[in-house]
Design a protein around this motif. Structure first.
Motif, PDB file in Angstrom:
ATOM      1  N   ASP A 124     100.186 -29.661 -46.604  1.00 54.05           N
ATOM      2  CA  ASP A 124      98.951 -28.874 -46.569  1.00 54.05           C
ATOM      3  C   ASP A 124      97.842 -29.614 -45.828  1.00 54.05           C
ATOM      4  O   ASP A 124      97.026 -29.000 -45.131  1.00 54.05           O
ATOM      5  CB  ASP A 124      98.497 -28.544 -47.988  1.00 54.05           C
ATOM      6  CG  ASP A 124      99.345 -27.472 -48.653  1.00 54.05           C
ATOM      7  OD1 ASP A 124     100.125 -26.810 -47.942  1.00 54.05           O
ATOM      8  OD2 ASP A 124      99.230 -27.306 -49.882  1.00 54.05           O
ATOM      9  N   THR A 125      97.803 -30.923 -45.995  1.00 48.66           N
ATOM     10  CA  THR A 125      96.789 -31.724 -45.305  1.00 48.66           C
ATOM     11  C   THR A 125      96.946 -31.604 -43.797  1.00 48.66           C
ATOM     12  O   THR A 125      95.964 -31.451 -43.062  1.00 48.66           O
ATOM     13  CB  THR A 125      96.892 -33.198 -45.721  1.00 48.66           C
ATOM     14  OG1 THR A 125      96.741 -33.291 -47.143  1.00 48.66           O
ATOM     15  CG2 THR A 125      95.819 -34.041 -45.048  1.00 48.66           C
TER      16      THR A 125
ATOM     17  N   SER B  54      99.119 -38.965 -44.752  1.00 43.02           N
ATOM     18  CA  SER B  54     100.220 -38.003 -44.872  1.00 43.02           C
ATOM     19  C   SER B  54     101.591 -38.579 -44.536  1.00 43.02           C
ATOM     20  O   SER B  54     102.507 -37.827 -44.175  1.00 43.02           O
ATOM     21  CB  SER B  54      99.938 -36.793 -43.967  1.00 43.02           C
ATOM     22  OG  SER B  54      98.754 -36.148 -44.356  1.00 43.02           O
TER      23      SER B  54
ATOM     24  N   THR C 207      94.192 -31.779 -50.704  1.00 43.20           N
ATOM     25  CA  THR C 207      94.506 -32.451 -49.443  1.00 43.20           C
ATOM     26  C   THR C 207      94.419 -33.951 -49.697  1.00 43.20           C
ATOM     27  O   THR C 207      93.770 -34.397 -50.657  1.00 43.20           O
ATOM     28  CB  THR C 207      93.519 -32.055 -48.325  1.00 43.20           C
ATOM     29  OG1 THR C 207      92.174 -32.269 -48.786  1.00 43.20           O
ATOM     30  CG2 THR C 207      93.697 -30.615 -47.908  1.00 43.20           C
TER      31      THR C 207
ATOM     32  N   TYR D 212      96.147 -27.749 -42.613  1.00 45.70           N
ATOM     33  CA  TYR D 212      94.742 -27.366 -42.550  1.00 45.70           C
ATOM     34  C   TYR D 212      93.876 -28.394 -41.819  1.00 45.70           C
ATOM     35  O   TYR D 212      92.756 -28.074 -41.403  1.00 45.70           O
ATOM     36  CB  TYR D 212      94.197 -27.137 -43.964  1.00 45.70           C
ATOM     37  CG  TYR D 212      94.862 -25.981 -44.664  1.00 45.70           C
ATOM     38  CD1 TYR D 212      94.723 -24.685 -44.180  1.00 45.70           C
ATOM     39  CD2 TYR D 212      95.658 -26.183 -45.792  1.00 45.70           C
ATOM     40  CE1 TYR D 212      95.346 -23.615 -44.811  1.00 45.70           C
ATOM     41  CE2 TYR D 212      96.281 -25.116 -46.428  1.00 45.70           C
ATOM     42  CZ  TYR D 212      96.124 -23.839 -45.933  1.00 45.70           C
ATOM     43  OH  TYR D 212      96.740 -22.771 -46.542  1.00 45.70           O
ATOM     44  N   GLY D 213      94.393 -29.609 -41.644  1.00 47.18           N
ATOM     45  CA  GLY D 213      93.582 -30.665 -41.043  1.00 47.18           C
ATOM     46  C   GLY D 213      93.640 -30.735 -39.537  1.00 47.18           C
ATOM     47  O   GLY D 213      92.675 -31.135 -38.892  1.00 47.18           O
TER      48      GLY D 213
ATOM     49  N   PHE E 162      89.606 -35.448 -47.525  1.00 48.08           N
ATOM     50  CA  PHE E 162      90.465 -34.674 -46.618  1.00 48.08           C
ATOM     51  C   PHE E 162      90.752 -35.583 -45.427  1.00 48.08           C
ATOM     52  O   PHE E 162      89.979 -35.646 -44.486  1.00 48.08           O
ATOM     53  CB  PHE E 162      89.744 -33.401 -46.186  1.00 48.08           C
ATOM     54  CG  PHE E 162      90.635 -32.361 -45.537  1.00 48.08           C
ATOM     55  CD1 PHE E 162      91.883 -32.672 -45.017  1.00 48.08           C
ATOM     56  CD2 PHE E 162      90.205 -31.053 -45.442  1.00 48.08           C
ATOM     57  CE1 PHE E 162      92.677 -31.706 -44.425  1.00 48.08           C
ATOM     58  CE2 PHE E 162      90.988 -30.069 -44.850  1.00 48.08           C
ATOM     59  CZ  PHE E 162      92.229 -30.406 -44.339  1.00 48.08           C
TER      60      PHE E 162
ATOM     61  N   PRO F 238      93.948 -36.727 -42.951  1.00 51.61           N
ATOM     62  CA  PRO F 238      95.356 -36.624 -42.553  1.00 51.61           C
ATOM     63  C   PRO F 238      96.074 -37.955 -42.360  1.00 51.61           C
ATOM     64  O   PRO F 238      97.307 -37.972 -42.332  1.00 51.61           O
ATOM     65  CB  PRO F 238      95.281 -35.839 -41.235  1.00 51.61           C
ATOM     66  CG  PRO F 238      94.064 -34.976 -41.402  1.00 51.61           C
ATOM     67  CD  PRO F 238      93.080 -35.861 -42.121  1.00 51.61           C
TER      68      PRO F 238
END
Length: 660
Positions: free
Chosen positions: A347-348, A653, A632, A351-352, A648, A650
């Motif tokens: 999800d990170t 990840s 996130t 949406y990132g 938030f 990325p």
């Protein structure tokens, strides 16, 4: 290079400006003119025209810094991705479904920010629009002085976010330009556009897709003593929109956040150094719709409403934007902790990722070379689409006109340089080749890989190691309190002497460079084995069977051994096992989320998949983010580990790359 012949148009204020050179080495004493009078300019363009019957319509369009495109009152697209003037992007858009025979209107909302930051190449006084429309392959319209233009007076600043990342917006629905995108709007009092006198762009078609959008309804909506509280259920990137009615001049206060205060209100004075408070002024005419231009990352919003103002709650939406995300890789194991962590990371990335790999979509909003190592690999791994990471690698090669050792943020007008990140570039290029098999692109990148070698050769000493790389920040890890007591002074510029991590990355870089050379049939540097030996001689402690932080040190940090293991540096199996045991004992949480990638990647390469999964699932790592309410990934393992933590980020990840 593509066949893009459109001329650049702007208004009479910007048309004659000569571009300002914003580019320099970070440590150079260069003062860029502030030009505050020309900052935060929203400039609108409109063109009314007639078309015959047609089959297919293509629009090529670009703007500096940015555009939002409307055709016949409908939103179409926005862009382009940031670029240097000598490699500036345009978008080619199929607009067939938006046009019709007879009268049409194209309206474009362009934006010139004018700040020196990581977001765009701005503050250079380059502003304008360029576009051309083709019907069935024939050009029928182009940007010229027949277009009408005007400032949008409905947008003004009410503060700044982050590190001069963006202006907080005050949107005034009383402005005469509101509704400019509608075909019936009267632009008769607008001025005619002017050709830009100094349009020095070299144009390239953007090699990546444009952003995708979706509307998200509130998960929770409730009244408060002063207005409304909204929870969309997860953090994402985009804009808030809704309709409100009230008296002319009534001013709504809008607050956004990633988390809540103890009293349940939205924490708009965010940890990440952004004060997310903006304004919306009503016209008093029917219902006004909030029109935000620049994006934010948030989950929560609250509206403070003057007496008598009503909000159409059915109209409240989070317009979420992100790069198109088509996930093809999924976690297939049975470990439930790993499953939820994988989804958090996925999800990170979903949406990132925007038009580039933004470091975080709140505070910096820029593309960092080191983040490409994680966010770039994660995006390609999850989607099978390597185009974004390819563009990012090209962006960094374009920065070599400033420094052959690569800039840290590209493309951007803020100059920043981090040595650790530049040393990862050959790894990124080699990973891309292994992922795609694209040998032609590998050859295209090879001169720049060698350029990184040449840059660091200037710091190579007689013992084969590099020292005093003062031109670039020696990072090791971030935040500084998660360096596992690394005992070499890392002030800027870095202290005198040899330290481990920069040299471990250097050895790794030489190894990756030589591997690329062999694939291409080129002559290797011939430096790898000698440099590896020099590294072992300088940093290996025989008693501990570990690598220490600096020459003469006895401290064997997590970082010194992780980067050695990542680079394939060990004296024998006993040394290798000692490094693995050190990682097992200290766990990931003695370091930052950035360093976790190198530890996990090295463990997987060494056949330690079970240990890798155990560390990922540790309660103090990603599970701690989830326990604190993350949707996130955070910039650190917990909200309190860093004074300006982004919730938030990325670059955290790594599990999305390594779990399967």
């Amino acid at each position: 290079m593509q066949d893009f012949d459109a001329k650049w148009i702007t208004n009479k204020e910007f048309c004659a400006f000569e571009p300002i050179n914003v580019f320099h080495k970070e440590n150079d004493d260069v003062k860029i003119p502030g030009n505050e009078a020309y900052q935060n300019k929203h400039i609108l363009f409109r063109r009314t025209f007639s078309l015959p019957e047609f089959g297919k319509a293509l629009l090529r369009i670009s703007a500096d810094d940015y555009y939002k495109l409307y055709i016949n009152g409908r939103f179409v697209a926005q862009g382009p991705a940031p670029g240097y003037p000598f490699h500036y992007y345009y978008n080619e858009i199929d607009v067939t479904r938006y046009l019709h025979p007879h009268t049409n209107v194209i309206a474009v909302h362009t934006y010139y920010q004018g700040l020196v930051n990581r977001v765009w190449v701005s503050a250079d006084l380059r502003q304008g629009l360029a576009c051309e429309l083709f019907l069935d392959g024939k050009q029928v319209l182009t940007s010229d002085e027949a277009w009408k233009c005007a400032y949008h007076t409905g947008f003004s600043a009410c503060g700044k976010f982050g590190y001069d990342t963006q202006f907080a917006e005050c949107y005034d629905a009383r402005a005469a330009e509101c509704g400019f995108s509608q075909p019936e709007f009267d632009d008769s009092v607008w001025e005619n556009a002017h050709f830009r006198a100094h349009a020095d762009y070299i144009m390239f078609r953007q090699p990546t897709e444009q952003l995708a959008f979706c509307d998200v309804k509130p998960k929770e909506l409730r009244k408060t003593p002063n207005g409304l509280f909204i929870d969309f259920g997860f953090e994402a990137v985009g804009y808030l929109t809704f309709r409100a009615s009230g008296k002319k001049g009534d001013t709504l206060t809008l607050r956004f956040g990633e988390e809540l205060n103890d009293d349940g209100s939205v924490r708009y004075k965010m940890r990440c150094n952004c004060d997310y408070e903006e304004k919306f002024i009503l016209s008093g005419k029917n219902a006004d719709e909030l029109n935000e231009y620049d994006y934010k990352a948030f989950r929560y919003a609250e509206l403070e409403l003057p007496d008598g103002v009503t909000v159409d709650t059915d109209s409240i939406r989070f317009v979420v934007r992100h790069y198109p995300f088509r996930e093809i890789k999924h976690y297939t194991g049975t470990n439930q902790k790993l499953a939820v962590i994988y989804k958090l990371c996925s999800d990170t990335i979903k949406y990132g990722v925007q038009e580039c790999f933004v470091d975080c979509p709140t505070r910096e909003k820029g593309q960092y070379l080191g983040d490409v190592t994680i966010a770039g690999l994660a995006h390609a791994s999850l989607t099978g689409d390597p185009s974004m990471i390819r563009k990012a690698l090209e962006n960094y090669t374009q920065s070599t006109f400033i420094c052959k050792g690569l800039m840290t943020v590209a493309p951007a007008s803020l100059m920043q340089e981090i040595a650790d990140y530049s040393l990862q570039f050959p790894f990124q290029v080699l990973w891309y080749y292994r992922f795609t098999g694209d040998k032609a692109f590998l050859r295209q990148m090879y001169p720049y890989v060698r350029g990184v070698c040449d840059f660091f050769a200037d710091y190579r000493r007689e013992n084969g190691l590099i020292e005093n790389v003062k031109a670039k920040w020696n990072l090791v890890d971030w935040p500084a309190n998660l360096r596992d007591n690394y005992d070499f002074p890392l002030e800027r510029p870095v202290g005198e002497g040899f330290h481990n991590v920069i040299n471990a990355f250097y050895v790794s870089m030489l190894g990756h460079t030589d591997e690329i050379a062999r694939i291409l049939g080129e002559k290797p540097t011939g430096l790898y084995e000698n440099t590896k030996t020099a590294y072992i001689n300088a940093f290996y402690d025989k008693e501990q069977k570990l690598f220490v932080d600096s020459i003469g040190s006895r401290h064997a940090s997590f970082h010194s051994n992780v980067i050695a293991l990542f680079g394939g540096i060990w004296t024998d199996e006993e040394n290798k096992r000692a490094m693995i045991n050190l990682i097992r004992a200290k766990k990931l949480t003695c370091a930052g989320v950035y360093m976790a990638f190198f530890a996990l990647y090295a463990l997987k390469e060494c056949g330690e998949k079970k240990l890798m999964e155990t560390l990922i699932a540790d309660d103090g790592a990603w599970m701690n983010m989830l326990d604190e309410g993350a949707t996130t990934c955070y910039e650190a393992w917990g909200k309190e580990q860093k004074w300006n933590t982004s919730l938030f980020h990325p670059w955290a990840s790594a599990p999305a790359i390594l779990l399967d």
